[in-house]
Design an enzyme around this catalytic site. Structure first.
Site, mmCIF file in Angstrom:
data_model
loop_
_atom_site.group_PDB
_atom_site.id
_atom_site.type_symbol
_atom_site.label_atom_id
_atom_site.label_comp_id
_atom_site.label_asym_id
_atom_site.label_seq_id
_atom_site.Cartn_x
_atom_site.Cartn_y
_atom_site.Cartn_z
ATOM 1 N N HIS A 143 0.858 -1.188 0.000
ATOM 2 C CA HIS A 143 0.000 0.000 0.000
ATOM 3 C C HIS A 143 0.890 1.233 0.000
ATOM 4 O O HIS A 143 1.627 1.486 0.953
ATOM 5 C CB HIS A 143 -0.903 0.012 1.237
ATOM 6 N N GLY A 158 3.261 4.941 4.108
ATOM 7 C CA GLY A 158 2.840 5.602 5.333
ATOM 8 C C GLY A 158 1.393 5.302 5.634
ATOM 9 O O GLY A 158 0.689 4.658 4.843
ATOM 10 N N GLY A 161 -4.087 8.454 4.738
ATOM 11 C CA GLY A 161 -4.424 9.851 4.999
ATOM 12 C C GLY A 161 -3.241 10.720 5.369
ATOM 13 O O GLY A 161 -3.425 11.908 5.666
ATOM 14 N N ILE A 162 -2.016 10.188 5.334
ATOM 15 C CA ILE A 162 -0.846 10.960 5.711
ATOM 16 C C ILE A 162 -0.462 11.982 4.648
ATOM 17 O O ILE A 162 0.239 12.952 4.925
ATOM 18 C CB ILE A 162 0.349 10.017 6.013
ATOM 19 N N GLY A 163 -0.926 11.758 3.399
ATOM 20 C CA GLY A 163 -0.633 12.723 2.339
ATOM 21 C C GLY A 163 0.214 12.173 1.199
ATOM 22 O O GLY A 163 0.838 12.945 0.472
ATOM 23 N N LYS A 164 0.228 10.869 1.022
ATOM 24 C CA LYS A 164 1.048 10.265 -0.033
ATOM 25 C C LYS A 164 0.569 10.689 -1.419
ATOM 26 O O LYS A 164 1.377 11.084 -2.264
ATOM 27 C CB LYS A 164 1.011 8.737 0.077
ATOM 28 N N SER A 165 -0.737 10.605 -1.655
ATOM 29 C CA SER A 165 -1.270 10.942 -2.975
ATOM 30 C C SER A 165 -1.113 12.427 -3.268
ATOM 31 O O SER A 165 -0.828 12.821 -4.408
ATOM 32 C CB SER A 165 -2.746 10.534 -3.073
ATOM 33 N N ASP A 182 -1.851 3.900 -4.510
ATOM 34 C CA ASP A 182 -2.622 3.087 -3.574
ATOM 35 C C ASP A 182 -2.159 1.628 -3.538
ATOM 36 O O ASP A 182 -1.787 1.118 -2.492
ATOM 37 C CB ASP A 182 -4.119 3.159 -3.864
ATOM 38 N N GLU A 207 -6.547 8.491 -6.328
ATOM 39 C CA GLU A 207 -7.687 8.822 -5.477
ATOM 40 C C GLU A 207 -7.310 9.997 -4.583
ATOM 41 O O GLU A 207 -6.351 9.926 -3.822
ATOM 42 C CB GLU A 207 -8.090 7.632 -4.607
ATOM 43 N N ARG A 248 19.061 14.200 11.574
ATOM 44 C CA ARG A 248 19.282 15.553 11.067
ATOM 45 C C ARG A 248 20.593 15.670 10.296
ATOM 46 O O ARG A 248 20.854 16.702 9.679
ATOM 47 C CB ARG A 248 19.275 16.551 12.232
#
Length: 324
Positions: A143, A158, A161-165, A182, A207, A248
């Site tokens: 996924h 991830g 809803g984390i913002g991949k798309s 997806d 999506e 870092r």
């Protein structure tokens, strides 16, 4: 274990390999389990101590000519010994050779499919090996979103809803190519190389919450999509946590395992104000430098250590003389 039916091999490659079924139709449900092929010349000569029967058996002009030197009774005896192995998937004759009657008779009795190809032996072996490697390659589904960024295959993973798309959409607008959104189908090829592609139904679609499903090719053009790419970097997006100490400097090389193959991984924290698309671009370019043997963090660390070694001791750092 990934397997392939002989019937599927015939149906899918009948035209490309010029295949026709001569005998053994009852064995079309036999399974091909390995991508390697075998020429049974040694087995026909009587040496059966090492006979990889699980491979597709290729009989070319050499094997046919050798069988021609035998009497029909001897051919039957030899073929029965060789084809007595139950896990032989099939036999393929090359160059459009007309087989000896004994080959068809013994194979039919053993329920082993005998196929004939019009291709020369070397060409058939090459084409068949490529096909079997593709069909029998270890496969898994992940996924995530697979992009081709600056020529490097980048897998974004991830939580949902984390913002991949959304990150992938911004990368597309910046000129990079979408491979899969997806659902990413991953196959391992020889040499530990991973290739990813999209599921057939949703390939080249995305999506977007609040917008719906979009066709990337129709909206942004054919130059923004790619059917498959090699997976060379994994970027894991996760919500920023104050309690977590993120890398870092970049001295530690993290990796993740996909189908037993280690792939470089970067954990990228997400919070408002961070431009993820730009960060992914920079991370990709930095990874390309690493593949070329240039490790910026390590080089900087070496320079820093060398500078500290040359710096003279300050008064505060000089050792105090012991009182007499």
């Amino acid at each position: 274990m990934v397997t392939l039916l002989v019937a599927d091999l015939v149906n899918e490659k009948e035209k490309d390999l010029e295949l026709s079924l001569l005998a053994g139709s009852k064995g079309l449900r036999r399974q091909v389990t390995v991508s390697e092929i075998n020429r049974p010349g040694l087995a026909l000569s009587g040496y059966l101590d090492y006979f990889p029967a699980e491979r597709v058996q290729i009989m070319g002009l050499g094997e046919h000519t050798y069988l021609s030197t035998m009497t029909p009774a001897k051919r039957t005896e030899v073929l029965q010994k060789v084809l007595n192995h139950r896990n032989i998937p099939c036999i393929v004759l090359t160059r459009g050779i007309k087989p000896h009657t004994e080959v068809l008779r013994v194979a039919e009795r053993a329920k082993i499919p005998v196929l004939r190809s019009g291709l020369v032996t070397a060409h058939l072996i090459g084409e068949l090996t490529v096909y079997l490697e593709e069909k029998l390659a270890p496969t898994t589904t992940i996924h995530g979103v697979l992009m081709n960024v600056y020529g490097l295959g980048v897998l974004l993973v991830g939580d949902s809803g984390i913002g991949k798309s959304e990150c992938a959409l911004e990368l597309i607008k910046r000129g990079h190519m979408l491979v899969a959104d997806d659902v990413v189908e991953v196959k391992q090829r020889l040499g530990g190389i991973l290739f990813g592609t999209g599921a057939e139904l949703i390939r080249h679609h995305m999506e977007l919450r609040g917008v719906g499903i979009i066709d990337v090719q129709k909206i942004f053009g054919v130059s923004t999509i790619l059917d498959r790419t090699r997976i060379e970097l994994v970027i894991r997006l996760e919500e920023w946590k104050q309690t977590v100490e993120y890398d870092r400097v970049g001295l530690s090389d993290q990796a993740t395992s996909i189908l037993g193959v280690r792939v470089p991984e970067i954990v990228m924290p997400v919070r408002p104000g961070r431009n993820l698309a730009v960060l992914v671009e920079v991370a990709t370019l930095n990874q390309r430098l690493k593949y070329r043997g240039q490790f910026t963090a390590q080089e900087f660390n070496k320079k820093l250590i060398a500078l500290m070694a040359k710096r003279p001791l300050t008064a505060a750092s000089k050792p105090k003389k012991a009182k007499s």
